[in-house]
Design an enzyme around this catalytic site. Structure first.
Site, PDB file in Angstrom:
ATOM      1  N   LEU A 243      -7.219  -7.310 -16.807  1.00  0.00           N
ATOM      2  CA  LEU A 243      -8.471  -7.638 -16.131  1.00  0.00           C
ATOM      3  C   LEU A 243      -8.570  -9.120 -15.811  1.00  0.00           C
ATOM      4  O   LEU A 243      -9.115  -9.499 -14.774  1.00  0.00           O
ATOM      5  CB  LEU A 243      -9.663  -7.175 -16.965  1.00  0.00           C
ATOM      6  CG  LEU A 243      -9.819  -5.661 -17.071  1.00  0.00           C
ATOM      7  CD1 LEU A 243     -11.006  -5.306 -17.952  1.00  0.00           C
ATOM      8  CD2 LEU A 243      -9.943  -5.008 -15.710  1.00  0.00           C
TER       9      LEU A 243
ATOM     10  N   ALA B 176      -6.563  -9.536 -12.736  1.00  0.00           N
ATOM     11  CA  ALA B 176      -7.301  -8.984 -11.594  1.00  0.00           C
ATOM     12  C   ALA B 176      -8.436  -9.908 -11.176  1.00  0.00           C
ATOM     13  O   ALA B 176      -8.611 -10.190  -9.984  1.00  0.00           O
ATOM     14  CB  ALA B 176      -7.847  -7.599 -11.956  1.00  0.00           C
ATOM     15  N   GLU B 177      -9.219 -10.381 -12.143  1.00  0.00           N
ATOM     16  CA  GLU B 177     -10.340 -11.250 -11.795  1.00  0.00           C
ATOM     17  C   GLU B 177      -9.838 -12.567 -11.209  1.00  0.00           C
ATOM     18  O   GLU B 177     -10.475 -13.131 -10.311  1.00  0.00           O
ATOM     19  CB  GLU B 177     -11.237 -11.515 -13.007  1.00  0.00           C
ATOM     20  CG  GLU B 177     -12.478 -12.249 -12.608  1.00  0.00           C
ATOM     21  CD  GLU B 177     -13.579 -12.254 -13.655  1.00  0.00           C
ATOM     22  OE1 GLU B 177     -14.583 -12.951 -13.416  1.00  0.00           O
ATOM     23  OE2 GLU B 177     -13.450 -11.579 -14.686  1.00  0.00           O
ATOM     24  N   THR B 178      -8.703 -13.028 -11.650  1.00  0.00           N
ATOM     25  CA  THR B 178      -8.123 -14.257 -11.105  1.00  0.00           C
ATOM     26  C   THR B 178      -7.818 -14.097  -9.624  1.00  0.00           C
ATOM     27  O   THR B 178      -8.271 -14.893  -8.800  1.00  0.00           O
ATOM     28  CB  THR B 178      -6.864 -14.651 -11.892  1.00  0.00           C
ATOM     29  OG1 THR B 178      -7.230 -14.931 -13.250  1.00  0.00           O
ATOM     30  CG2 THR B 178      -6.186 -15.860 -11.286  1.00  0.00           C
TER      31      THR B 178
ATOM     32  N   SER C  80     -11.133 -13.419  -7.522  1.00  0.00           N
ATOM     33  CA  SER C  80     -11.974 -14.608  -7.323  1.00  0.00           C
ATOM     34  C   SER C  80     -11.317 -15.606  -6.377  1.00  0.00           C
ATOM     35  O   SER C  80     -11.966 -16.140  -5.482  1.00  0.00           O
ATOM     36  CB  SER C  80     -12.240 -15.294  -8.666  1.00  0.00           C
ATOM     37  OG  SER C  80     -12.982 -14.468  -9.507  1.00  0.00           O
TER      38      SER C  80
END
Length: 145
Positions: free
Chosen positions: A57, A60-62, A65
């Site tokens: 996660l 993924a968030e990296t 964003s």
């Protein structure tokens, strides 16, 4: 700025961050997509030796964003991930995971991003490891003055 320059700039921004700690490296950018990869090793394992879902996660968030960041005027706006939904599809112990983010919706104040994570294990097998959606808020920097 061309693709190679952007990827170099993104990777140069990682020292002393979570991306550095996890070994996340940006590898491709098309304008509509951003890809990064991460080695699966003890730094990102659960205590029982499998890839930690939180590491997936974080990857993924990296990419989700940063994909949004590439489309806004970063001198005037911040991008904050406000919601992340992840579906872990298969456990893995070794290899490399690669996450590619692409827009589902790109508004003026929020973006919805889809991230697909694929794993290539040490035996050369490639499979989808995780599916993630996230929402990013685009916030004027003057809100923080």
């Amino acid at each position: 700025m061309d693709k190679a320059e952007l990827l170099a700039k993104l990777n140069e921004s990682s020292p002393n961050t979570l991306m550095d700690t996890l070994g996340i490296v940006y590898t491709d950018f098309t304008g509509d997509t951003l890809t990064a990869e991460m080695e699966i090793n003890s730094r990102v394992h659960q205590p029982i030796g499998f890839l930690h879902g939180g590491a997936s996660l974080a990857l993924a968030e990296t990419v989700g964003s940063v994909l949004s960041i590439t489309t806004v005027d970063s001198s005037n706006y911040y991008v904050f991930g406000t919601q992340v939904n992840g579906y872990h599809l298969k456990s893995v112990k070794n290899g490399k995971i690669s996450a590619t983010a692409q827009f589902i919706n790109k508004g003026n104040t929020s973006h919805v991003v889809e991230i697909n994570i694929f794993c290539t294990d040490d035996e050369g097998n490639t499979f989808k490891n995780c599916y993630v959606t996230m929402t990013n808020r685009i916030v004027p920097k003057n809100n923080f003055e």
